[in-house]
Design a protein around this motif. Sequence first.
Motif, PDB file in Angstrom:
ATOM      1  N   ASP A  30       2.819  -0.810  16.826  1.00 25.94           N
ATOM      2  CA  ASP A  30       2.737  -1.258  15.376  1.00 25.94           C
ATOM      3  C   ASP A  30       2.377   0.066  14.829  1.00 25.94           C
ATOM      4  O   ASP A  30       1.201   0.775  14.736  1.00 25.94           O
ATOM      5  CB  ASP A  30       1.044  -2.078  15.541  1.00 25.94           C
ATOM      6  N   THR A  31       3.199   0.732  14.009  1.00 27.66           N
ATOM      7  CA  THR A  31       3.364   2.160  13.439  1.00 27.66           C
ATOM      8  C   THR A  31       2.719   1.948  11.914  1.00 27.66           C
ATOM      9  O   THR A  31       3.626   1.360  11.187  1.00 27.66           O
ATOM     10  CB  THR A  31       4.763   2.642  13.533  1.00 27.66           C
TER      11      THR A  31
ATOM     12  N   THR B 189       5.954   6.386   2.959  1.00 30.87           N
ATOM     13  CA  THR B 189       6.910   7.255   2.593  1.00 30.87           C
ATOM     14  C   THR B 189       6.352   8.565   2.378  1.00 30.87           C
ATOM     15  O   THR B 189       7.052   9.475   2.794  1.00 30.87           O
ATOM     16  CB  THR B 189       7.478   6.589   0.986  1.00 30.87           C
TER      17      THR B 189
ATOM     18  N   ASP C 292      -4.770   2.840   1.154  1.00 34.00           N
ATOM     19  CA  ASP C 292      -5.122   1.699   1.990  1.00 34.00           C
ATOM     20  C   ASP C 292      -6.448   1.693   2.565  1.00 34.00           C
ATOM     21  O   ASP C 292      -7.440   2.502   2.543  1.00 34.00           O
ATOM     22  CB  ASP C 292      -4.087   2.003   3.302  1.00 34.00           C
TER      23      ASP C 292
ATOM     24  N   ARG D 210      -3.682  -2.460   0.916  1.00 36.13           N
ATOM     25  CA  ARG D 210      -3.902  -1.454  -0.290  1.00 36.13           C
ATOM     26  C   ARG D 210      -5.049  -1.784  -0.967  1.00 36.13           C
ATOM     27  O   ARG D 210      -5.260  -2.967  -1.165  1.00 36.13           O
ATOM     28  CB  ARG D 210      -2.363  -1.788  -1.145  1.00 36.13           C
TER      29      ARG D 210
ATOM     30  N   ARG E  71       7.157  -2.037  -1.022  1.00 34.73           N
ATOM     31  CA  ARG E  71       6.089  -1.505  -1.508  1.00 34.73           C
ATOM     32  C   ARG E  71       6.549  -1.490  -3.164  1.00 34.73           C
ATOM     33  O   ARG E  71       7.555  -1.215  -3.564  1.00 34.73           O
ATOM     34  CB  ARG E  71       5.800  -0.120  -1.000  1.00 34.73           C
TER      35      ARG E  71
HETATM   36  C1  WTA Z   1       1.634  -0.369   4.639  1.00 30.94           C
HETATM   37  C2  WTA Z   1       6.567   2.220   5.017  1.00 30.94           C
HETATM   38  C3  WTA Z   1      -0.192  -2.162   8.219  1.00 30.94           C
HETATM   39  C4  WTA Z   1       0.582   0.331   4.087  1.00 30.94           C
HETATM   40  C5  WTA Z   1       6.741   3.064   6.374  1.00 30.94           C
HETATM   41  C6  WTA Z   1       0.992   1.537   3.593  1.00 30.94           C
HETATM   42  C7  WTA Z   1       1.425  -0.809   6.977  1.00 30.94           C
HETATM   43  C8  WTA Z   1       2.520   1.047   3.147  1.00 30.94           C
HETATM   44  C9  WTA Z   1       1.950  -0.554   8.111  1.00 30.94           C
HETATM   45  C10 WTA Z   1       3.434   2.074   2.845  1.00 30.94           C
HETATM   46  C11 WTA Z   1       1.397  -0.898   9.435  1.00 30.94           C
HETATM   47  C12 WTA Z   1       3.101   0.281   6.637  1.00 30.94           C
HETATM   48  N1  WTA Z   1       0.198  -1.850   9.249  1.00 30.94           N
HETATM   49  N2  WTA Z   1       0.257  -1.550   7.057  1.00 30.94           N
HETATM   50  N3  WTA Z   1       1.972  -0.735  10.517  1.00 30.94           N
HETATM   51  N4  WTA Z   1       3.110   0.209   7.841  1.00 30.94           N
HETATM   52  N5  WTA Z   1       2.089  -0.359   6.122  1.00 30.94           N
HETATM   53  O1  WTA Z   1       5.845   3.796   1.691  1.00 30.94           O
HETATM   54  O2  WTA Z   1      -0.054  -0.434   3.071  1.00 30.94           O
HETATM   55  O3  WTA Z   1       7.280   1.610   2.098  1.00 30.94           O
HETATM   56  O4  WTA Z   1       0.336   2.382   2.487  1.00 30.94           O
HETATM   57  O5  WTA Z   1       6.337   2.998   4.021  1.00 30.94           O
HETATM   58  O6  WTA Z   1       2.828   0.122   3.859  1.00 30.94           O
HETATM   59  O7  WTA Z   1       4.804   1.611   2.572  1.00 30.94           O
HETATM   60  P1  WTA Z   1       5.935   2.437   2.590  1.00 30.94           P
END
Ligand code: WTA
Length: 647
Positions: free
Chosen positions: A409-410, A414, A498, A513, A524
């Motif tokens: 769970d990564t 961005t 976050d 968030r 997002r």
């Molecule tokens: C959320 C996507 C919980 C988080 C790679 C972050 C996550 C935003 C997770 C970024 C996860 C992404 N568990 N929350 N495994 N992965 N997020 O920029 O709120 O599209 O700040 O990047 O997605 O979204 P972005």
Amino acid sequence: MSQTVYPVPAEWAANALVDEAGYREMHRRSLDDPEGFWAEQAKRIDWITPFTRVKETSFDEADFGIRWFGDGALNLSANCLDRHLEARGDQVAILWEPDSPDEPERRITYRQLHADVCRFANLLKSRGVGKGDRVTIYLPMVPEAAVAMLACSRIGAIHSIVFAGFSPEALAGRIQDCDSRVVITADEGLRGGRKVPLKANVDAALNHAPGVETVVVLKRTGADVAMRDGRDIDWADGIAEQSAECEPTAMGAEDPLFILYTSGSTGKPKGVLHTTGGYTVWAAMTHEYVFDYRPGQIYWCAADVGWVTGHTYVIYGPLLNGGTTVMFEGVPNFPDPSRFWQVVDKFGVEIFYGAPTALRALMREGDEWVAKTSRKSLRLLGSVGEPINPEAWEWYYRVVGEERCPIVDTWWQTETGGATITPLPGATPMKPGSASWPMFGVKPLLLDADGNVLEGAAEGSLVIADSWPGQMRTVWGDHDRFFQTYFTTYKGYYFTGDGCRRDADGYYWITGRIDDVINVSGHRMGTAEIESALVAHSKVAEAAVVGMPHPVKGQGIYAYVTTNAEVEPDDALRAELVKWVRTEIGPIATPDVIQFAPALPKTRSGKIMRRILRKIAENDTGNLGDTSTLADPSVVDHLLANRPATA
Ligand code: WTA
């Protein structure tokens, strides 16, 4: 919170690149001796000019700056292609699966991909594109999207991919913001059996962005599209006469690589800029360790190249590591909810990486759609983009992975370029719903509202204490906004936006968030963007948008709208506004609920009290908190009495 801990399977602990002790040792070294650690990691990349400097970074205002491997030079496309040709030229680099299972797949070897990229790079050069020029890519999930990205990185052009679901208006804004002279698109896209008029969208966008001199148009469906003489070029015609050799341009490590627009809590989407050296090292390293990846394994990341996950984990990470990467044009439930797992079986996918929203949607359809497929090739599963609820995690683990496959769970963004807090499959005992442990080089901290660092088990704002190579370097055209957005909330730290909890075992649990960004189906979005789309409508006086819990999308979009005095709000206007937002931004921004309100709750100084709007949207109306500071408390009673039936 789930209390279950799933140990690392014995065969993973024994055979993985990194086991638990190895993780701890490497993580410690990465923080104690970043120079040594990253100099070592950077050896995985071929450098044209070796670097002598490694880390030159500061988050403090006085000497703010982020430079990694600053005096080195390299080329990303050469690292993804040329250096593999000798050993794996005939290996499939891209396995493409079309939207419809009735259409044939495509298998593109490293040698073919290299030739295609060179031809396309030469086409771009023939149109005057060179180092530092911006190129906008508005393509569906087809191999040519990879070709276009790699061709840009080969000649040092900065690509800016705009997700093919965005509207002409959104596309125009992104073209103009970075002053892009070239757009690469297709006649139409195909998703879930539906056609998307990409070229027509580009034509509409270019009415607002007249600076574009070249539009390259890929034939995907063969639809009859308007072509403007002198500006528009058919992809196949354009590359027909081009040489299949193109010398890669030596790029300084800190030369810009790509721009990707993303939403923040205020204003227009910002152009997140990544540079060449640090991003390349970070993409290759994280892809290898997170997926325990060995060259040639069949790997599928189901993200779209329009998002950062598609950049790092569909294209660059796997190709840097000599991988075979699956690109899927379609959607999880077309023609039926077995589609993902049928593709897994068809190609013998070993590693599958997808978004919780898709899993929740498939989970609702019932286990039989999964059970009728084999999935015996699967060894590892991944999750990305939003918090995965323990229920969806357990379903993924038991039903899809049959309790055989670890789940990574990564958590990342961005801005962070690649996986930043994540389990490693051979190292991390899993807790469903927790992104677990920091990646090498990452030091997360939790802060309270006053900026005090919290120790041990705690919950607070998630910040990162020091730079890592994959970090964004600036906001395109607005370096001050970069500093203000990320480094002033908590001085000296990178603020993620976050919230997060750390448990007694040191596991990180992202809570979502804490700014005005919402996450809808893993996409997002800034509430401010949707608000400004709504108020741009002639009948709307004011709008406030908040997130609301949604069983499949994670969050839904709840919009409060005050109309102009002479307008009578009704269902027809509601439908009109929904349509309006879809054309202003795109279908991903479709409001789930619109509540008309004669007034919004405001403080005496005129600030909208979003806390109250969120509570009403969540239907958590028992405890609205302190409303005594409102200018007119009766506004809240009206809102409560008039929650729409759809909410
Ligand atoms: C959320 C996507 C919980 C988080 C790679 C972050 C996550 C935003 C997770 C970024 C996860 C992404 N568990 N929350 N495994 N992965 N997020 O920029 O709120 O599209 O700040 O990047 O997605 O979204 P972005």
